[in-house]
Scaffold this motif. Structure first.
Motif, PDB file in Angstrom:
ATOM      1  N   LYS A  11       0.838  -1.191   0.000  1.00  0.00           N
ATOM      2  CA  LYS A  11       0.000   0.000   0.000  1.00  0.00           C
ATOM      3  C   LYS A  11       0.879   1.250   0.000  1.00  0.00           C
ATOM      4  N   GLU A  12       0.322   2.305  -0.538  1.00  0.00           N
ATOM      5  CA  GLU A  12       1.030   3.583  -0.600  1.00  0.00           C
ATOM      6  C   GLU A  12       1.565   3.971   0.777  1.00  0.00           C
ATOM      7  N   LYS A  42       9.991   0.963  -7.408  1.00  0.00           N
ATOM      8  CA  LYS A  42       9.419   1.507  -8.634  1.00  0.00           C
ATOM      9  C   LYS A  42       9.156   2.994  -8.467  1.00  0.00           C
ATOM     10  N   ASN A  43       9.468   3.739  -9.494  1.00  0.00           N
ATOM     11  CA  ASN A  43       9.303   5.182  -9.482  1.00  0.00           C
ATOM     12  C   ASN A  43       7.851   5.541  -9.817  1.00  0.00           C
ATOM     13  N   ILE A  44       7.074   5.829  -8.779  1.00  0.00           N
ATOM     14  CA  ILE A  44       5.673   6.213  -8.959  1.00  0.00           C
ATOM     15  C   ILE A  44       5.376   7.431  -8.094  1.00  0.00           C
ATOM     16  N   ARG A  45       4.301   8.132  -8.429  1.00  0.00           N
ATOM     17  CA  ARG A  45       3.922   9.311  -7.644  1.00  0.00           C
ATOM     18  C   ARG A  45       2.872   9.001  -6.590  1.00  0.00           C
ATOM     19  N   ARG A  46       1.887   8.208  -6.966  1.00  0.00           N
ATOM     20  CA  ARG A  46       0.784   7.900  -6.042  1.00  0.00           C
ATOM     21  C   ARG A  46       0.336   6.464  -6.250  1.00  0.00           C
ATOM     22  N   GLY A  47      -0.296   5.927  -5.213  1.00  0.00           N
ATOM     23  CA  GLY A  47      -0.870   4.591  -5.331  1.00  0.00           C
ATOM     24  C   GLY A  47       0.040   3.515  -4.774  1.00  0.00           C
ATOM     25  N   ASP A  48      -0.306   2.268  -5.088  1.00  0.00           N
ATOM     26  CA  ASP A  48       0.451   1.129  -4.590  1.00  0.00           C
ATOM     27  C   ASP A  48       1.917   1.251  -4.995  1.00  0.00           C
ATOM     28  N   GLU A  49       2.781   0.781  -4.120  1.00  0.00           N
ATOM     29  CA  GLU A  49       4.224   0.871  -4.349  1.00  0.00           C
ATOM     30  C   GLU A  49       4.789  -0.521  -4.595  1.00  0.00           C
ATOM     31  N   GLU A  50       5.832  -0.602  -5.414  1.00  0.00           N
ATOM     32  CA  GLU A  50       6.412  -1.888  -5.796  1.00  0.00           C
ATOM     33  C   GLU A  50       7.901  -1.903  -5.475  1.00  0.00           C
ATOM     34  N   ILE A  89       0.148  -6.159  -0.434  1.00  0.00           N
ATOM     35  CA  ILE A  89      -0.953  -6.445  -1.341  1.00  0.00           C
ATOM     36  C   ILE A  89      -0.680  -7.732  -2.108  1.00  0.00           C
ATOM     37  N   GLU A  90       0.559  -7.883  -2.539  1.00  0.00           N
ATOM     38  CA  GLU A  90       0.915  -9.012  -3.401  1.00  0.00           C
ATOM     39  C   GLU A  90       2.417  -9.256  -3.300  1.00  0.00           C
ATOM     40  N   SER A  91       2.801 -10.528  -3.393  1.00  0.00           N
ATOM     41  CA  SER A  91       4.232 -10.834  -3.483  1.00  0.00           C
ATOM     42  C   SER A  91       4.406 -12.080  -4.339  1.00  0.00           C
ATOM     43  N   SER A  92       5.519 -12.118  -5.047  1.00  0.00           N
ATOM     44  CA  SER A  92       5.819 -13.262  -5.896  1.00  0.00           C
ATOM     45  C   SER A  92       7.328 -13.419  -5.992  1.00  0.00           C
ATOM     46  N   GLN A  93       7.741 -14.601  -6.395  1.00  0.00           N
ATOM     47  CA  GLN A  93       9.168 -14.878  -6.562  1.00  0.00           C
ATOM     48  C   GLN A  93       9.357 -15.698  -7.827  1.00  0.00           C
ATOM     49  N   ASN A  94      10.402 -15.362  -8.573  1.00  0.00           N
ATOM     50  CA  ASN A  94      10.789 -16.128  -9.753  1.00  0.00           C
ATOM     51  C   ASN A  94      12.287 -16.299  -9.737  1.00  0.00           C
TER      52      ASN A  94
END
Length: 102
Positions: A11-12, A42-50, A89-94
């Motif tokens: 979440k943000e 991840k370069n974002i301004r608003r919302g969910d973060e990665e 919110i979510e997680s994954s692995q590869n």
């Protein structure tokens, strides 16, 4: 070379928790075959973060040995039965075999 990549969406406002967890030094750096770890936001301004955690190993067998390491397993067992933190919110692995680096 072999790469393990984790992707974690939060979440943000919560990416710093994940960045802190994966940026510090720990047992991983002492494992045979470990090369390095890169932690990306991840370069974002608003919302969910990665957050991406990118770990390089000399070989797949070195990574597998870490996955089977009693200290690594104990860390995961300590969280069995605990709910996932609300901010995740979510997680994954590869995993990937590296074919070229320039």
């Amino acid at each position: 070379m072999f790469v393990q990549m984790k992707r974690i969406v939060v979440k943000e406002g919560f990416s710093e928790l994940v960045l802190d967890r994966f940026s510090g030094e720990g047992k991983l750096e002492k494992q045979p075959g470990y090369i390095d770890r890169t932690v990306l936001k991840k370069n974002i301004r608003r919302g969910d973060e990665e957050v991406i955690v990118y770990v390089r190993w000399e070989s797949e067998s070195d990574w597998k040995n870490w996955e089977k390491n009693p200290e690594h397993i104990a860390g995961h067992k300590a969280n069995i039965g605990k709910p996932k933190p609300d901010h995740i919110i979510e997680s994954s692995q590869n995993t990937y075999h590296v074919h070229a680096v320039r």
